[in-house]
Design a protein around this motif. Structure first.
Motif, PDB file in Angstrom:
ATOM      1  N   ASP A 145       0.833  -1.221   0.000  1.00  0.00           N
ATOM      2  CA  ASP A 145       0.000   0.000   0.000  1.00  0.00           C
ATOM      3  C   ASP A 145       0.860   1.261   0.000  1.00  0.00           C
ATOM      4  OD1 ASP A 145      -2.143  -1.666   0.118  1.00  0.00           O
ATOM      5  OD2 ASP A 145      -2.635  -1.267   2.233  1.00  0.00           O
ATOM      6  N   GLU A 146       1.900   1.270   0.827  1.00  0.00           N
ATOM      7  CA  GLU A 146       2.728   2.477   0.948  1.00  0.00           C
ATOM      8  C   GLU A 146       3.547   2.720  -0.319  1.00  0.00           C
ATOM      9  OE1 GLU A 146       2.981   2.406   5.841  1.00  0.00           O
ATOM     10  OE2 GLU A 146       4.775   1.867   4.707  1.00  0.00           O
ATOM     11  N   ILE A 147       4.058   1.637  -0.918  1.00  0.00           N
ATOM     12  CA  ILE A 147       4.799   1.794  -2.182  1.00  0.00           C
ATOM     13  C   ILE A 147       3.860   2.382  -3.240  1.00  0.00           C
ATOM     14  CG2 ILE A 147       5.911   0.537  -4.091  1.00  0.00           C
ATOM     15  CD1 ILE A 147       7.035  -1.390  -1.863  1.00  0.00           C
ATOM     16  N   ASN A 148       2.631   1.861  -3.311  1.00  0.00           N
ATOM     17  CA  ASN A 148       1.653   2.364  -4.292  1.00  0.00           C
ATOM     18  C   ASN A 148       1.236   3.795  -4.014  1.00  0.00           C
ATOM     19  OD1 ASN A 148       1.638   0.021  -5.775  1.00  0.00           O
ATOM     20  ND2 ASN A 148      -0.066  -0.879  -4.630  1.00  0.00           N
ATOM     21  N   LEU A 149       1.177   4.172  -2.739  1.00  0.00           N
ATOM     22  CA  LEU A 149       0.798   5.539  -2.383  1.00  0.00           C
ATOM     23  C   LEU A 149       1.893   6.538  -2.795  1.00  0.00           C
ATOM     24  CD1 LEU A 149      -1.157   7.506  -0.863  1.00  0.00           C
ATOM     25  CD2 LEU A 149       0.167   7.007   1.217  1.00  0.00           C
ATOM     26  N   TRP A 150       3.139   6.175  -2.575  1.00  0.00           N
ATOM     27  CA  TRP A 150       4.237   7.134  -2.766  1.00  0.00           C
ATOM     28  C   TRP A 150       4.861   7.093  -4.157  1.00  0.00           C
ATOM     29  CZ3 TRP A 150       6.229  10.676   0.927  1.00  0.00           C
ATOM     30  CH2 TRP A 150       5.651  10.604   2.199  1.00  0.00           C
ATOM     31  N   PHE A 151       4.747   5.946  -4.844  1.00  0.00           N
ATOM     32  CA  PHE A 151       5.442   5.796  -6.131  1.00  0.00           C
ATOM     33  C   PHE A 151       4.518   5.322  -7.241  1.00  0.00           C
ATOM     34  CE2 PHE A 151       8.985   5.619  -3.161  1.00  0.00           C
ATOM     35  CZ  PHE A 151       9.978   6.309  -3.834  1.00  0.00           C
ATOM     36  N   LYS A 152       4.770   5.861  -8.454  1.00  0.00           N
ATOM     37  CA  LYS A 152       4.149   5.302  -9.652  1.00  0.00           C
ATOM     38  C   LYS A 152       5.027   4.127 -10.095  1.00  0.00           C
ATOM     39  CE  LYS A 152       2.769   9.885 -11.231  1.00  0.00           C
ATOM     40  NZ  LYS A 152       3.651  11.005 -11.592  1.00  0.00           N
ATOM     41  N   PRO A 153       4.423   3.108 -10.725  1.00  0.00           N
ATOM     42  CA  PRO A 153       5.224   1.936 -11.130  1.00  0.00           C
ATOM     43  C   PRO A 153       6.466   2.313 -11.941  1.00  0.00           C
ATOM     44  CG  PRO A 153       2.897   1.536 -11.525  1.00  0.00           C
ATOM     45  CD  PRO A 153       3.007   2.962 -11.081  1.00  0.00           C
ATOM     46  N   GLU A 154       6.334   3.332 -12.813  1.00  0.00           N
ATOM     47  CA  GLU A 154       7.472   3.687 -13.676  1.00  0.00           C
ATOM     48  C   GLU A 154       8.584   4.418 -12.912  1.00  0.00           C
ATOM     49  OE1 GLU A 154       4.314   4.703 -14.051  1.00  0.00           O
ATOM     50  OE2 GLU A 154       4.187   6.822 -14.620  1.00  0.00           O
ATOM     51  N   GLU A 155       8.342   4.748 -11.659  1.00  0.00           N
ATOM     52  CA  GLU A 155       9.387   5.372 -10.843  1.00  0.00           C
ATOM     53  C   GLU A 155      10.262   4.333 -10.137  1.00  0.00           C
ATOM     54  OE1 GLU A 155       7.456   9.607  -9.463  1.00  0.00           O
ATOM     55  OE2 GLU A 155       6.743   7.819  -8.435  1.00  0.00           O
ATOM     56  N   LEU A 156       9.926   3.067 -10.315  1.00  0.00           N
ATOM     57  CA  LEU A 156      10.695   1.989  -9.683  1.00  0.00           C
ATOM     58  C   LEU A 156      11.440   1.208 -10.752  1.00  0.00           C
ATOM     59  CD1 LEU A 156       7.948   0.722  -7.188  1.00  0.00           C
ATOM     60  CD2 LEU A 156       9.783   2.376  -6.737  1.00  0.00           C
ATOM     61  N   VAL A 157      12.629   0.734 -10.408  1.00  0.00           N
ATOM     62  CA  VAL A 157      13.406  -0.044 -11.373  1.00  0.00           C
ATOM     63  C   VAL A 157      13.522  -1.492 -10.912  1.00  0.00           C
ATOM     64  CG1 VAL A 157      14.742   1.939 -12.160  1.00  0.00           C
ATOM     65  CG2 VAL A 157      15.625   0.536 -10.276  1.00  0.00           C
ATOM     66  N   SER A 158      13.731  -2.365 -11.894  1.00  0.00           N
ATOM     67  CA  SER A 158      14.043  -3.762 -11.590  1.00  0.00           C
ATOM     68  C   SER A 158      15.370  -4.064 -12.238  1.00  0.00           C
ATOM     69  CB  SER A 158      12.989  -4.696 -12.179  1.00  0.00           C
ATOM     70  OG  SER A 158      11.795  -4.590 -11.447  1.00  0.00           O
ATOM     71  N   PHE A 159      16.319  -4.512 -11.462  1.00  0.00           N
ATOM     72  CA  PHE A 159      17.605  -4.882 -12.064  1.00  0.00           C
ATOM     73  C   PHE A 159      18.303  -5.906 -11.177  1.00  0.00           C
ATOM     74  CE2 PHE A 159      20.897  -2.706  -9.474  1.00  0.00           C
ATOM     75  CZ  PHE A 159      20.082  -1.979  -8.633  1.00  0.00           C
ATOM     76  N   THR A 160      19.229  -6.622 -11.789  1.00  0.00           N
ATOM     77  CA  THR A 160      20.051  -7.559 -11.033  1.00  0.00           C
ATOM     78  C   THR A 160      21.412  -6.924 -10.851  1.00  0.00           C
ATOM     79  OG1 THR A 160      18.886  -9.388 -12.079  1.00  0.00           O
ATOM     80  CG2 THR A 160      20.956  -9.916 -10.988  1.00  0.00           C
ATOM     81  N   SER A 161      21.831  -6.766  -9.616  1.00  0.00           N
ATOM     82  CA  SER A 161      23.156  -6.184  -9.402  1.00  0.00           C
ATOM     83  C   SER A 161      24.188  -7.307  -9.392  1.00  0.00           C
ATOM     84  CB  SER A 161      23.193  -5.388  -8.093  1.00  0.00           C
ATOM     85  OG  SER A 161      23.685  -6.190  -7.047  1.00  0.00           O
ATOM     86  N   ASN A 162      25.405  -6.976  -9.813  1.00  0.00           N
ATOM     87  CA  ASN A 162      26.461  -7.979  -9.865  1.00  0.00           C
ATOM     88  C   ASN A 162      26.847  -8.481  -8.477  1.00  0.00           C
ATOM     89  OD1 ASN A 162      26.772  -8.098 -12.649  1.00  0.00           O
ATOM     90  ND2 ASN A 162      27.959  -6.199 -12.642  1.00  0.00           N
ATOM     91  N   ALA A 163      26.501  -7.693  -7.460  1.00  0.00           N
ATOM     92  CA  ALA A 163      26.852  -8.100  -6.086  1.00  0.00           C
ATOM     93  C   ALA A 163      25.943  -9.205  -5.571  1.00  0.00           C
ATOM     94  CB  ALA A 163      26.777  -6.892  -5.158  1.00  0.00           C
ATOM     95  N   GLU A 164      24.796  -9.406  -6.221  1.00  0.00           N
ATOM     96  CA  GLU A 164      23.802 -10.330  -5.666  1.00  0.00           C
ATOM     97  C   GLU A 164      24.333 -11.742  -5.440  1.00  0.00           C
ATOM     98  OE1 GLU A 164      19.650  -9.916  -7.387  1.00  0.00           O
ATOM     99  OE2 GLU A 164      20.406  -7.860  -7.380  1.00  0.00           O
ATOM    100  N   LYS A 165      25.174 -12.218  -6.369  1.00  0.00           N
ATOM    101  CA  LYS A 165      25.691 -13.586  -6.185  1.00  0.00           C
ATOM    102  C   LYS A 165      26.631 -13.649  -4.979  1.00  0.00           C
ATOM    103  CE  LYS A 165      29.180 -13.241  -9.905  1.00  0.00           C
ATOM    104  NZ  LYS A 165      28.671 -12.053 -10.652  1.00  0.00           N
ATOM    105  N   TRP A 166      27.170 -12.507  -4.582  1.00  0.00           N
ATOM    106  CA  TRP A 166      28.051 -12.483  -3.408  1.00  0.00           C
ATOM    107  C   TRP A 166      27.248 -12.245  -2.128  1.00  0.00           C
ATOM    108  CZ3 TRP A 166      32.421 -14.509  -4.652  1.00  0.00           C
ATOM    109  CH2 TRP A 166      32.887 -14.355  -5.944  1.00  0.00           C
ATOM    110  N   ILE A 167      26.040 -11.723  -2.274  1.00  0.00           N
ATOM    111  CA  ILE A 167      25.186 -11.486  -1.110  1.00  0.00           C
ATOM    112  C   ILE A 167      24.329 -12.709  -0.812  1.00  0.00           C
ATOM    113  CG2 ILE A 167      23.247 -10.083  -0.238  1.00  0.00           C
ATOM    114  CD1 ILE A 167      24.448  -7.768  -2.028  1.00  0.00           C
ATOM    115  N   TYR A 168      23.805 -13.330  -1.900  1.00  0.00           N
ATOM    116  CA  TYR A 168      22.881 -14.452  -1.719  1.00  0.00           C
ATOM    117  C   TYR A 168      23.514 -15.813  -1.960  1.00  0.00           C
ATOM    118  CZ  TYR A 168      19.320 -10.867  -1.456  1.00  0.00           C
ATOM    119  OH  TYR A 168      18.568  -9.779  -1.063  1.00  0.00           O
ATOM    120  N   GLY A 169      24.696 -15.822  -2.592  1.00  0.00           N
ATOM    121  CA  GLY A 169      25.375 -17.082  -2.863  1.00  0.00           C
ATOM    122  C   GLY A 169      24.755 -17.824  -4.028  1.00  0.00           C
TER     123      GLY A 169
END
Ligand code: ADP
Length: 169
Positions: A145-169
């Motif tokens: 609810d709060e994400i929808n209240l404060w942000f439009k969908p196009e204001e959010l990004v989806s990406f995979t960071s290169n660090a993720e394999k080092w954070i999540y294994g």
């Protein structure tokens, strides 16, 4: 020989995808902004391994602040709280990662800074409940609810960071 790596990749994709699913709304309130604590707060979430997928600086209207805190409208401090949130710039953010809703609340600490553990954001950086510098969604429904209240969908990004394999294994 091909089947095994393909299955492994699928599992890895699912894991990365699962890690990306959870998002929470975090805001540096006007007191945190005025006190120059924006980078300190961002830093704690970033160093933990969470991913910033949306951010903006806004001065919410009192009406908007009331919408954000609608669950508290019967509380005696509701009016003052809405007035305070609309009193200056707020840094609104969406953070993503495994367990970010619950663990984000741990990073933030208890609502009353007098009861927040040292090491938490409010424990280290705030003194009274009415000036506790940061907001974080308290559950999956509120987060949505709060994400929808404060942000439009196009204001959010989806990406995979290169660090993720080092954070999540
Ligand atoms: P949290 O922000 O930890 O999720 P609540 O949702 O209970 O806590 O309250 C929202 C905000 O209202 C708090 O962060 C705080 O700024 C304010 N608040 C809560 N309780 C009081 C109080 N007793 N007096 C003044 N302000 C309060």
């Amino acid at each position: 020989a091909l089947a095994l790596p393909a299955a492994a990749y699928m599992l890895q994709d699912q894991e990365v995808h699962a890690a990306e699913l959870e998002r929470t709304f975090i805001a540096v309130k006007p007191d945190g902004v005025q006190r120059g604590l924006i980078s300190e707060i961002i830093s704690r979430f970033e160093r933990k391994g969470y991913k910033l997928v949306g951010i903006k600086v806004v001065v919410p209207s009192k009406e908007f602040a009331g919408k954000h805190y609608h669950a508290l409208k019967e509380k005696p401090f509701f009016n003052g709280l809405s007035e305070f949130l609309s009193s200056g710039p707020v840094v609104a953010m969406v953070w993503e990662g495994e367990g970010v809703i619950t663990y984000g609340r741990k990073l933030i600490g208890a609502t009353d800074p007098q009861k927040s553990e040292p090491g938490t954001i409010r424990g280290d950086l705030a003194v009274v409940v009415g000036r506790n510098i940061i907001h974080g969604s308290d559950g999956p429904e509120t987060a949505k609810d709060e994400i929808n209240l404060w942000f439009k969908p196009e204001e959010l990004v989806s990406f995979t960071s290169n660090a993720e394999k080092w954070i999540y294994g």
